[in-house]
Structures are given as structure tokens and as C-alpha cells.
Design an enzyme around this catalytic site. Structure first.
Site, PDB file in Angstrom:
ATOM      1  N   ARG A  64      -9.580   3.968   3.378  1.00 32.16           N
ATOM      2  CA  ARG A  64      -8.253   3.363   3.253  1.00 32.16           C
ATOM      3  C   ARG A  64      -7.789   3.296   1.800  1.00 32.16           C
ATOM      4  NH1 ARG A  64      -6.885  -0.045   7.976  1.00 32.16           N
ATOM      5  NH2 ARG A  64      -7.339   1.438   9.616  1.00 32.16           N
ATOM      6  N   ARG A 107      -1.693  -0.073   1.930  1.00 29.97           N
ATOM      7  CA  ARG A 107      -0.864  -1.225   1.597  1.00 29.97           C
ATOM      8  C   ARG A 107      -1.239  -1.986   0.335  1.00 29.97           C
ATOM      9  NH1 ARG A 107      -1.082  -4.071   7.318  1.00 29.97           N
ATOM     10  NH2 ARG A 107      -3.067  -2.957   7.336  1.00 29.97           N
ATOM     11  N   ARG A 143       6.921   2.475   1.844  1.00 28.72           N
ATOM     12  CA  ARG A 143       6.995   1.837   3.160  1.00 28.72           C
ATOM     13  C   ARG A 143       8.265   1.018   3.340  1.00 28.72           C
ATOM     14  NH1 ARG A 143       6.526   0.489   7.078  1.00 28.72           N
ATOM     15  NH2 ARG A 143       4.797  -0.736   7.865  1.00 28.72           N
ATOM     16  N   ASP A 182      -3.309   8.648  11.094  1.00 24.16           N
ATOM     17  CA  ASP A 182      -4.085   7.594  11.752  1.00 24.16           C
ATOM     18  C   ASP A 182      -4.982   8.240  12.801  1.00 24.16           C
ATOM     19  OD1 ASP A 182      -4.408   4.568  11.978  1.00 24.16           O
ATOM     20  OD2 ASP A 182      -4.159   5.146  14.073  1.00 24.16           O
ATOM     21  N   TYR A 188      -8.464   1.910  22.068  1.00 22.22           N
ATOM     22  CA  TYR A 188      -7.026   1.663  21.876  1.00 22.22           C
ATOM     23  C   TYR A 188      -6.227   2.073  23.103  1.00 22.22           C
ATOM     24  CZ  TYR A 188      -8.045   0.336  17.139  1.00 22.22           C
ATOM     25  OH  TYR A 188      -8.542  -0.329  16.053  1.00 22.22           O
TER      26      TYR A 188
END
Ligand code: 1CP
Length: 323
Positions: A23, A27, A36, A72, A145
């Protein structure tokens, strides 16, 4: 090309330990947050110029020894027509329950489902002077998921389905394994230099590992190293490199002569510099002087991670391991 990362993946001697972080795009970076503000996550992953830019941001800022494709684990499913929202974690509109749901996974083709992602890889290969890591979700983690519909701690619906109807469970995992293999090989063909397989939730069910050795055989046959991320269960995957989570000692994989990646606790990056330095040195000491270590975290960077801690980490790993 800086090939420290690929050498370490093959267990060859290196002049210093390579470092990248799971990652590393995302963010915690002000330049990612700025992008974003103008584009939602799906748009960032679907526009090749934007996705390539996000991959490059941490490389420019920190000089990591490997880049990771910005996408992703659910990207191929979205491209295949499964409806997923990101809020910010994935939310599947119609969670899988039946054989008809599983049938929807058939006929996956990466060229058809995710041409933008393959184009992102081609752009990055022109821009990068470090190796590019492609990645796929492992069948069980993807199933989590699809069946539970969103991130939960223990994915009870998925486990219930695999126990209630083992035949259907096997079909689901096999279909996802076919998809993962096709997608991984398409990434290699487009230029990815290694493939990491994320089985973040694989320790929740004993069957999760079953499709992994076959997947890693195919990745190896395509000529690139395969890296597993299988928390709690680094053995039995058949990968060239085991990315070790922060709860697990390297010894578990080293005993099998596997190369290792990891495994600083991502939360250690919230420590003051002295304590962070101590923790980084402890990981390096555990890895030892021999070859076959890629410095990384034991899970993804937290979104509130101080950028200065990442700077300290990259500088210290280079200073401590340069030879
Ligand atoms: O709002 C935003 O900006 C979206 C946040 C985000 C990001 C930056 C998501 C949603 N995914 C990503 C990118 C991502 N995800 C990468 C790209 C490259 C990099 O590492 O820099 C990768 C490799 C992943 C992998 C991923 N996604 C995993 C496996 C690794 C792990 O962390 O265990 C998993 C489980 C996911 C699911 C997912 N997607 C996004 C989130 C926030 C999550 C996890 C949370 C949940 O379960 O709800």
C-alpha cells in the site's frame, strides 16, 4: 534498471537490502489525496495515465526499489461486470449465494475485462527504472468479498457456504483460480516483473491454500517470481518469496528455504524515531546477513502513517544493509 528487488526474490546476493511497502501508493500521501479529491477510486484505477501516476508517486518521493501496480484485488471482477462500490473498502452489490452466481465468473478474459489495467502496466514499463510488481487476489480472499459482500473480520457467510455446499465452494474457488491465473499471466505479458498473490484472509479456512501451488507454478512458468501474502500460513503456497505478516517470524518460511519479504508492523511507523529505528533493526537482524530478504511491512501502510516515518525507514534500511 535497479534489479535489487528481483535479485532478492531469487535469493541472489545484493549490495543492499531492497525495500518497498505494501500500500505504498494511497491515502497517506498528500499527492494521492489531491488526486482523489478530483476522481473517485474506480476512476483512478480505470484511467491508465492516472493509475500510472499513482504508482509513480511513492517511487518519486521515496525511491523505493520496486513499484506496485495501482489497482485493487477486485479490479478484474469489476471489469468482468460484477458490480462493486468502494466505500472506501469494496462493497459487492449482489453477494454470491448460488451456482448461477458462480457461473457469472466463467469466460473471464483479462484482455476483455481490464484492458485499462494492462495499458497502465505498459505505460509504467516505459517510465520506471525499478521493477513493477503486478498482483492478484487469491481465490479464497476474493471469495470472501464476493460472498460476504464486504470486508468483515471473519467472513462468516463465506465460511458457511464452503461448509454447507463444499461442491459449490470448490467450483467458486476453481473459477476464481482460473481468473487469477489468466489475469496474472496477462500482467506478465504486459510487462509485470513479479506477481504478488494476496491471500489476506486465507487463515480463515483450511481449503484456502489448495489453489495456490498451481497458481504459483503458472506464474513461475511465465518467467517471473511469485510472492505469497498468506498471513499465519506462509508455508504450503509454493511461492518463491513468502511475504510474512507482522505476527509471524521469518523462521517459518526460512525453514523451507523460501526467500522472505516483510515484516515490520505497519503501526510501528507511528513510533517516535528512536523506537522505530529499534524495530527496523530488529527486522533486519531477524532476516540475517544472508541473501533473500526484501524489506517490507507485515501488512499494508495505514492511511494516517506519517510520511517522515517512511522516509526514515527507507534511509535506515539502506544505511544498515549497504555492503
Ligand atoms: O478511497 C480510496 O482511495 C481507496 C482505498 C484503496 C486503495 C488505495 C482500496 C480499497 N484499494 C486500494 C489499492 C490497493 N489494494 C492496492 C494497490 C497498490 C498498493 O499496494 O500501493 C493493493 C495491492 C490492494 C490490495 C487489497 N485490497 C487487499 C490485499 C492486501 C491487504 O491489504 O490485505 C485487500 C484485502 C483489498 C480490499 C480493499 N480494497 C480497498 C480497501 C480499503 C480494502 C480493504 C478493506 C476491507 O476489507 O474493507
Amino acid at each position: 534498471l535497479n534489479d535489487l528487488f528481483l535479485k532478492a526474490c531469487r535469493g541472489e546476493p545484493v549490495v543492499r537490502t531492497p525495500v518497498w511497502l505494501m500500500r505504498q501508493a494511497g491515502r497517506y500521501l498528500p499527492e494521492y489525496r489531491a488526486l482523489r479529491e478530483r476522481h473517485d477510486f474506480l476512476t483512478l484505477t480505470r484511467k491508465p495515465e492516472l493509475a500510472a501516476e499513482v504508482t509513480l508517486q511513492p517511487i518519486r518521493r521515496f525511491g523505493f526499489d520496486a513499484a506496485i501496480l495501482f489497482a485493487d484485488i477486485l479490479t478484474p471482477l469489476v471489469g468482468h461486470g460484477i458490480e462493486v462500490e468502494f466505500a472506501p473498502g469494496p462493497v459487492v452489490a449482489k453477494p454470491f449465494r448460488t451456482r448461477e452466481d458462480v457461473e457469472r465468473l466463467r469466460g473471464f478474459s483479462a484482455e476483455k475485462a481490464v484492458p485499462e489495467t494492462l495499458e497502465t502496466i505498459r505505460i509504467l514499463k516505459r517510465e520506471l527504472d525499478v521493477p513493477l510488481i503486478g498482483f492478484v487476489g487469491a481465490p479464497f480472499t476474493l471469495a470472501c468479498y464476493l460472498v460476504d459482500g464486504k470486508g468483515t473480520k471473519t467472513f462468516p457467510e463465506t465460511r458457511a457456504l464452503l461448509y454447507r455446499d463444499p461442491g459449490l465452494g470448490r467450483e467458486l474457488l476453481d473459477a476464481l483460480a482460473d481468473m487469477a491465473a489468466d489475469y496474472a499471466l496477462a500482467q506478465v505479458e504486459a510487462g509485470a516483473d513479479a506477481i504478488q498473490v494476496f491471500d489476506s484472509w486465507g487463515d480463515l479456512h483450511p481449503d484456502s491454500h489448495r489453489p495456490l501451488p498451481g497458481l504459483f507454478d503458472r506464474i513461475r512458468a511465465a518467467g517471473v517470481p511469485g510472492i505469497s501474502y498468506a498471513p499465519g500460513r506462509p508455508r504450503e503456497t509454493g511461492a518463491d518469496v513468502a511475504s510474512i505478516d507482522w505476527r509471524t517470524p521469518f523462521a517459518a518460511a526460512r525453514e523451507l528455504s523460501m526467500n522472505v519479504q516483510g515484516n515490520l508492523d505497519p503501526m510501528a511507523l507511528f513510533a517516535p524515531p528512536e523506537l522505530l529505528t529499534e524495530r527496523i533493526r530488529a527486522v533486519l537482524a531477524e532476516a540475517g546477513d544472508g541473501p533473500g530478504h526484501v524489506f517490507n511491512l507485515g501488512h499494508g501502510l495505514h492511511k494516517d502513517t506519517p510520511v517522515e516515518s517512511v522516509e526514515l525507514l527507507v534511509r535506515l534500511v539502506a544505511e544498515e544493509t549497504g555492503r
